[in-house]
Structure formats: structure tokens, C-alpha cells
Motif scaffolding. Structure first.
Motif, short mmCIF file in Angstrom:
data_model
loop_
_atom_site.label_atom_id
_atom_site.label_comp_id
_atom_site.label_asym_id
_atom_site.label_seq_id
_atom_site.Cartn_x
_atom_site.Cartn_y
_atom_site.Cartn_z
N GLN A 80 0.83 -1.21 0.00
CA GLN A 80 0.00 0.00 0.00
C GLN A 80 0.87 1.26 0.00
N THR A 81 1.94 1.25 0.77
CA THR A 81 2.85 2.39 0.80
C THR A 81 3.44 2.66 -0.58
N MET A 82 3.82 1.59 -1.28
CA MET A 82 4.40 1.76 -2.61
C MET A 82 3.38 2.24 -3.63
N VAL A 83 2.16 1.75 -3.53
CA VAL A 83 1.08 2.24 -4.40
C VAL A 83 0.88 3.74 -4.17
N SER A 84 0.86 4.14 -2.91
CA SER A 84 0.67 5.56 -2.58
C SER A 84 1.83 6.41 -3.09
N MET A 85 3.06 5.91 -2.94
CA MET A 85 4.22 6.65 -3.44
C MET A 85 4.10 6.92 -4.94
N ALA A 86 3.70 5.89 -5.68
CA ALA A 86 3.56 6.05 -7.13
C ALA A 86 2.45 7.03 -7.46
N ARG A 87 1.32 6.86 -6.83
CA ARG A 87 0.17 7.72 -7.14
C ARG A 87 0.41 9.17 -6.76
N ASP A 88 1.15 9.38 -5.69
CA ASP A 88 1.50 10.76 -5.30
C ASP A 88 2.32 11.46 -6.38
N ARG A 89 2.98 10.66 -7.22
CA ARG A 89 3.77 11.21 -8.32
C ARG A 89 3.01 11.15 -9.65
N GLY A 90 1.74 10.82 -9.59
CA GLY A 90 0.93 10.76 -10.81
C GLY A 90 1.15 9.51 -11.63
N VAL A 91 1.68 8.45 -11.02
CA VAL A 91 1.97 7.21 -11.73
C VAL A 91 0.85 6.20 -11.47
N ALA A 92 0.28 5.65 -12.54
CA ALA A 92 -0.73 4.61 -12.41
C ALA A 92 -0.05 3.28 -12.07
N VAL A 93 -0.77 2.40 -11.36
CA VAL A 93 -0.17 1.15 -10.87
C VAL A 93 -0.98 -0.06 -11.32
#
Length: 203
Positions: A119-132
Motif C-alpha cells: 500500500q505504501t508503494m502504491v501511494s508513493m507512485a500515485r503521489d507522483r501521478g503514476v498509475a499502478v
């Protein structure tokens, strides 16, 4: 007997139609210059095959986009959390493929901790505008299915989930280089499954 057979066939067709119509969370469309990041452990790295046979390399050929493989053999999710920000900032991907958790399960890490790290890694990506896109790894047990936390993370974050391909490959010796890694054929099948998921998700 015939009526029973027809009934069974009708139910099977209905289930197939339901599965085929299952809605997949949508992804942003990839432009010609957009980058896909494959982030994970030895399966992303391509252990068990040549570098050009790893699933990120094959996927790049299939989708006609640059795919950066960022897999570190043996890595657990707690370390991946520390590594990810630098990789995201360097690569600046449009979409990230996240395939982690197998080493945690081999080391008997508690499922709640693995889920929290994912979940932390998903949030890190999304905070940068990256889809997962999340890729599930089967439990290291005979006939093991996927751990529940993959489905939970995908559902809670509305992520496309590839939950079948690794389970199929890692329980079929034809596609394995060793007990826990695919061979070249296996990596090609992973790439094909992900390419199809990206297509169905609109990327």
C-alpha cells in the motif's frame, strides 16, 4: 441426462460471460514516448533466463513502449519501500507494474506487514501521478493460491490486478527454470498476460 447436461453447459456459459464482462479499472493511455516501470524482485529481474528474455524486455517488444526493469533478486517489500522513491523519480514512468511479496512469504513475514508495504508503494507512485498495475505472487505452498492481500490492495485502490499468470506458471514445470523462477517461456507468458491486461485497461 441430456437436460442435466444442457443445464450444466448453460451455467458454464453464464459464468464465462460474467467473467469476460468483469470491469477492469482503467489506466491512462500510453503515448509513444511514455515509459512503463516494472518494479519487483527476481521475477522482474529475470532470474532463470537471459536478460533479453526477462518479462520487461519481452513486454517492451509487445507494446512498443520503453519498459524499464527494476527488479532486485531476493528483495523483500520493506527494502523495496526504501528503494522505490529514487527509482520513480529517475524513471518518471506513466505506469508502474508492481510485482513483490514472494520473498516476504518465503521468510514468513506477516501478511498485514506485506500488505502495508504494498500500500505504501502504491501511494508513493500515485503521489507522483503514476498509475499502478498489481501482479500477484502465489503462496509458496503446494497448490498455493494468491495471498488475500493482493486482492485487498487492488480493490481498495481500484487497481488492475494480474492474479492468474504467475500462479499458472509457477505450478507448471514446463515454464520453470527452478522451483521458484520462470524460464524464458514462462517470462514470455507473463509479458503476454500483462500486455493483454494493459490493452483491456485502456493503456
Amino acid at each position: 441426462m441430456l437436460q442435466r447436461l444442457i443445464r450444466i453447459l448453460a451455467i458454464a456459459l453464464l459464468l464465462c460471460a460474467t467473467a469476460c464482462g468483469e470491469k477492469i479499472p482503467q489506466l491512462p493511455k500510453l503515448g509513444a514516448d511514455d515509459v512503463v516501470l516494472a518494479f519487483g524482485d527476481s521475477i522482474t529481474y529475470g532470474t532463470g533466463a537471459r536478460a533479453e528474455e526477462s518479462y520487461p524486455e519481452v513486454l517492451a517488444q509487445l507494446i512498443g513502449r520503453r519498459v524499464v526493469g527494476a527488479g532486485v533478486p531476493g528483495e523483500v517489500t520493506a527494502i523495496s519501500v526504501q528503494r522505490m522513491p529514487e527509482v520513480l523519480d529517475e524513471v518518471r514512468p506513466k505506469i508502474m507494474l508492481l510485482c513483490l511479496g514472494g520473498n516476504d512469504m518465503l521468510r514468513k513475514v506477516e501478511p498485514f506487514a506485506i500488505k502495508a508495504n504494498l500500500q505504501t508503494m502504491v501511494s508513493m507512485a500515485r503521489d507522483r501521478g503514476v498509475a499502478v498495475v498489481l501482479i500477484a505472487v502465489p503462496k509458496p505452498a503446494l497448490f498455493g493460491g494468491n495471498a488475500d492481500f493482493y486482492q485487498s490492495v487492488a480493490k481498495e485502490n481500484d487497481l488492475p490486478l494480474e492474479g492468474a499468470i504467475l500462479k499458472d506458471i509457477l505450478f507448471d514445470n514446463e515454464f520453470k527454470a527452478d522451483p521458484i523462477h520462470p524460464n524464458a517461456q514462462g517470462y514470455r507468458r507473463i509479458a503476454e498476460a500483462i500486455a493483454e491486461l494493459l490493452r483491456r485497461a485502456g493503456a
